[in-house]
Design a protein around this motif. Structure first.
Motif, PDB file in Angstrom:
ATOM      1  N   UNK A 200       0.829  -1.206   0.000  1.00  0.00           N
ATOM      2  CA  UNK A 200       0.000   0.000   0.000  1.00  0.00           C
ATOM      3  C   UNK A 200       0.864   1.257   0.000  1.00  0.00           C
ATOM      4  N   UNK A 201       1.948   1.264   0.785  1.00  0.00           N
ATOM      5  CA  UNK A 201       2.837   2.420   0.816  1.00  0.00           C
ATOM      6  C   UNK A 201       3.549   2.620  -0.513  1.00  0.00           C
ATOM      7  N   UNK A 202       3.873   1.535  -1.192  1.00  0.00           N
ATOM      8  CA  UNK A 202       4.492   1.662  -2.510  1.00  0.00           C
ATOM      9  C   UNK A 202       3.523   2.303  -3.496  1.00  0.00           C
ATOM     10  N   UNK A 203       2.238   1.913  -3.416  1.00  0.00           N
ATOM     11  CA  UNK A 203       1.235   2.531  -4.300  1.00  0.00           C
ATOM     12  C   UNK A 203       1.079   4.012  -3.982  1.00  0.00           C
ATOM     13  N   UNK A 204       1.148   4.357  -2.680  1.00  0.00           N
ATOM     14  CA  UNK A 204       1.078   5.772  -2.310  1.00  0.00           C
ATOM     15  C   UNK A 204       2.273   6.524  -2.886  1.00  0.00           C
ATOM     16  N   UNK A 205       3.457   5.901  -2.835  1.00  0.00           N
ATOM     17  CA  UNK A 205       4.644   6.522  -3.421  1.00  0.00           C
ATOM     18  C   UNK A 205       4.489   6.752  -4.914  1.00  0.00           C
ATOM     19  N   UNK A 206       3.905   5.783  -5.625  1.00  0.00           N
ATOM     20  CA  UNK A 206       3.676   5.947  -7.064  1.00  0.00           C
ATOM     21  C   UNK A 206       2.676   7.068  -7.336  1.00  0.00           C
ATOM     22  N   UNK A 207       1.646   7.151  -6.497  1.00  0.00           N
ATOM     23  CA  UNK A 207       0.666   8.224  -6.673  1.00  0.00           C
ATOM     24  C   UNK A 207       1.325   9.590  -6.433  1.00  0.00           C
ATOM     25  N   UNK A 235      -5.367   9.826 -11.261  1.00  0.00           N
ATOM     26  CA  UNK A 235      -6.508   9.088 -10.722  1.00  0.00           C
ATOM     27  C   UNK A 235      -6.263   7.583 -10.758  1.00  0.00           C
ATOM     28  N   UNK A 236      -5.596   7.112 -11.827  1.00  0.00           N
ATOM     29  CA  UNK A 236      -5.269   5.685 -11.893  1.00  0.00           C
ATOM     30  C   UNK A 236      -4.338   5.275 -10.769  1.00  0.00           C
ATOM     31  N   UNK A 237      -3.315   6.106 -10.503  1.00  0.00           N
ATOM     32  CA  UNK A 237      -2.414   5.815  -9.385  1.00  0.00           C
ATOM     33  C   UNK A 237      -3.154   5.865  -8.061  1.00  0.00           C
ATOM     34  N   UNK A 238      -4.073   6.834  -7.938  1.00  0.00           N
ATOM     35  CA  UNK A 238      -4.845   6.951  -6.698  1.00  0.00           C
ATOM     36  C   UNK A 238      -5.743   5.734  -6.503  1.00  0.00           C
ATOM     37  N   UNK A 239      -6.306   5.223  -7.609  1.00  0.00           N
ATOM     38  CA  UNK A 239      -7.152   4.028  -7.496  1.00  0.00           C
ATOM     39  C   UNK A 239      -6.339   2.818  -7.057  1.00  0.00           C
ATOM     40  N   UNK A 240      -5.114   2.707  -7.561  1.00  0.00           N
ATOM     41  CA  UNK A 240      -4.260   1.597  -7.134  1.00  0.00           C
ATOM     42  C   UNK A 240      -3.920   1.712  -5.653  1.00  0.00           C
ATOM     43  N   UNK A 241      -3.642   2.948  -5.197  1.00  0.00           N
ATOM     44  CA  UNK A 241      -3.376   3.150  -3.772  1.00  0.00           C
ATOM     45  C   UNK A 241      -4.626   2.842  -2.946  1.00  0.00           C
ATOM     46  N   UNK A 242      -5.784   3.231  -3.483  1.00  0.00           N
ATOM     47  CA  UNK A 242      -7.054   2.948  -2.809  1.00  0.00           C
ATOM     48  C   UNK A 242      -7.266   1.443  -2.685  1.00  0.00           C
ATOM     49  N   UNK A 243      -7.020   0.720  -3.772  1.00  0.00           N
ATOM     50  CA  UNK A 243      -7.191  -0.732  -3.732  1.00  0.00           C
ATOM     51  C   UNK A 243      -6.244  -1.400  -2.758  1.00  0.00           C
ATOM     52  N   UNK A 244      -4.992  -0.936  -2.739  1.00  0.00           N
ATOM     53  CA  UNK A 244      -4.026  -1.513  -1.800  1.00  0.00           C
ATOM     54  C   UNK A 244      -4.421  -1.201  -0.363  1.00  0.00           C
ATOM     55  N   UNK A 245      -4.928   0.015  -0.123  1.00  0.00           N
ATOM     56  CA  UNK A 245      -5.388   0.356   1.219  1.00  0.00           C
ATOM     57  C   UNK A 245      -6.583  -0.478   1.641  1.00  0.00           C
TER      58      UNK A 245
END
Length: 592
Positions: A200-207, A235-245
């Motif tokens: 999840x933190x990696x997805x946040x970093x990508x966002x 938004x795509x990066x945010x959705x990935x972070x959302x999914x990981x969260x």
């Protein structure tokens, strides 16, 4: 002089495991406060564990018509004392957690600013910012909700369990059976939290990287009418972070109901079986009430421990990302052991700068320089010219030791730059990049980067040298006028001249100028050339130039093509002898 081999800079394994032992260096400076917190936690636990026994005594005395007010007063006192101890402990714990986050951010920021330039080339800025921001924030939960809640919860569980065994071993066995099953299921899910939290933190970093990219190129995006496309990317990066969260949330959400069912089931079992034992005369009502109170003192900390464990796993996942960056060697770590003595015995006579059969290639790319050799005599002006991509700017980066050569050597004043401490080397060099970056803040702050002790008179003198005196005169703020994010309130030429002014302010014996006049009009170019002529009397200059008019009077001109030196000479000599230089000069109307 022998050519030393530069130590390799290896990136750490991406999945290097971390555990509680990895936290110890972070907690060491707070150990005094943590000892106090530990003592307070034990005192608070003792006060809580004493309350059921006092309650039993009160109930037993009521049944025998004995006075109970003294015991009630003690019980109330323990409740108040426990609450006060808990409040003080929580404050100290929160303060420690904030101190831990502050210390980690300072350490991480200092480390990031000292990473080899190659690391910045390979990593995304937004991801690095995420590690300083959101990852360090998760460490707060490691101390407050993780580490100490786990320890204090365990103390309460042991204390309550011991008291329950002494009160009624049979009821304790029933409790242990129900609670043990629930704990087994919860622990199975909790073990997955660390990996999920790290993802999840990696997805946040990508966002964060996507947002940083979009904001830094806001003008280009607006001009290209690409706002919608970039917004979709973010938004795509945010959705990935959302999914990981959400994946982390699902696991954590399962642990709560399991704990709740466990507690309620154990309570019902104890109430039913305990009631039957009271009716049979095996235990007293006071024993049963005390046992139930201990059940809650056991169950609540168990739930607390489970929640704390998940928080701890999330924090350790963030700590792993922090440790990955801290494990990357800094530039200073790559300095050779003989660096301290190498500067004391320079070879003389020697040119100020010398490239000796230099070869170089960027990580992950092909070779850029091939067998480059030439010298820049002390006190002279040397220009590097050639087509784009010939390797001109790379040569300046090698002098600064932003990168290490793959073959050959670069020497400054006769000493291989790899034998010089980077601070000592760069103190002798003034470097002006091609993009001429300007930092957000004031004009004064930008100038003082290279000379923090410079007086206002000296700052104005340098501004006058690079034809920027008007910046400090056009507003009442003077030297404290804002230049904007990235120098957006300045023109391209003003940004470039400000960067040159910073280099002049430091007063180094060598100036490395990468396209110093590329953004200047004819008037300001002439003014800057006069300033460069003035400082060239006392300094050695190595200049990258596309506009040959700025270097026709250089002491020597080095022509590069395809990463190789194809000719060296003066403007007149090269015009007569080198086809590539003559072609460049013809296109710029310097020869007929």
């Amino acid at each position: 002089m022998s050519t030393p081999t530069a130590p390799p800079v290896d990136s750490p394994p991406e999945n290097r495991p971390v555990g509680l032992r990895s936290l110890l260096p972070y907690l060491r400076e707070h150990r005094g406060t943590l000892v106090v917190v530990g003592v307070l936690s034990l005192a608070g636990s003792a006060a809580s564990l004493a309350q059921p026994l006092l309650t039993r005594s009160v109930l037993d005395r009521i049944g025998r018509e004995h006075p109970v007010w003294s015991l009630v007063a003690v019980l109330v006192g323990l409740v108040v004392l426990g609450a006060a101890i808990g409040g003080l402990r929580d404050y100290l714990l929160q303060r420690t957690a904030e101190g831990l986050v502050l210390g980690t951010r300072r350490r991480l920021a200092a480390h990031l600013l000292r990473l080899p330039i190659a690391e910045y080339d390979q990593r995304r800025t937004g991801d690095l910012l995420s590690r300083v921001g959101s990852d360090t924030t998760l460490l707060r939960a490691v101390v407050t909700s993780g580490l100490f809640e786990t320890v204090t919860g365990a103390v309460m569980v042991v204390g309550a369990g011991t008291a329950m065994v002494l009160l009624d071993p049979l009821l304790f066995g029933v409790t242990l059976l129900g609670v043990g099953l629930g704990l087994g299921f919860a622990a199975t899910f909790a073990r997955r939290v660390r990996a999920l939290a790290r993802a999840a933190q990696e997805r946040v970093g990508e966002m964060t990287s996507a947002v940083e990219r979009a904001i830094s190129a806001a003008r280009t995006i607006r001009a290209s009418r690409a706002e919608a496309r970039e917004a979709d990317t973010v938004a795509g990066s945010a959705r990935e972070a959302y999914g990981a969260g959400l994946r982390v949330a699902r696991v954590q959400a399962l642990i709560g109901p399991i704990g709740s069912v466990t507690v309620q089931g154990a309570f019902l079992l104890v109430l039913g079986i305990g009631g039957a034992r009271v009716a049979a005369g095996a235990i007293s009502v006071g024993d049963l009430v005390a046992f139930v109170m201990y059940l809650f003192l056991l169950a609540l900390p168990l739930g607390q421990v489970l929640r704390a464990y998940t928080q701890l796993q999330s924090g350790l996942g963030a700590l792993q990302r922090i440790e990955e960056i801290l494990a990357v060697p800094t530039e200073d770590a790559a300095d050779t052991p003989i660096a301290a003595t190498a500067t004391t015995t320079p070879r003389r006579p020697a040119p100020m700068i010398e490239f000796d059969r230099v070869g170089f290639g960027y990580p992950g790319a092909g070779p850029v320089l091939h067998d480059v050799s030439f010298a820049v005599p002390t006190g002279t002006r040397t220009a590097l010219v050639g087509p784009s991509g010939a390797g001109k700017s790379t040569l300046l980066a090698l002098v600064e030791r932003f990168y290490e050569v793959s073959a050959g050597a670069v020497r400054v004043d006769g000493v291989d730059v790899r034998e010089l401490p980077r601070d000592a080397l760069r103190a002798r060099l003034g470097y002006v990049e091609q993009e001429a970056p300007v930092l957000a803040g004031t004009l004064r702050e930008n100038l003082l980067i290279t000379a923090p002790d410079a007086t206002d008179d000296r700052l104005r003198e340098v501004l006058d040298e690079v034809n920027l005196a008007h910046l400090a005169q056009r507003t009442p703020q003077g030297l404290d006028v804002q230049v904007g994010e990235g120098g957006v309130l300045l023109s391209g030429g003003e940004r470039q001249r400000l960067a040159i002014g910073r280099a002049l302010l430091a007063g180094p014996p060598v100036l490395l100028l990468d396209e110093p006049t590329s953004n200047l009009d004819a008037r300001n170019e002439a003014a800057l050339r006069r300033a460069i002529d003035a400082v060239a009397v006392r300094r050695t200059l190595l200049i990258v130039a596309h506009r040959l008019a700025t270097v026709v009077d250089a002491d020597q001109i080095v022509v590069l093509d395809g990463g190789r030196v194809v000719a060296v000479g003066t403007h007149a000599e090269l015009t007569a002898t080198d086809p590539l230089y003559r072609e460049l000069a013809t296109h710029q109307l310097l020869v007929a």
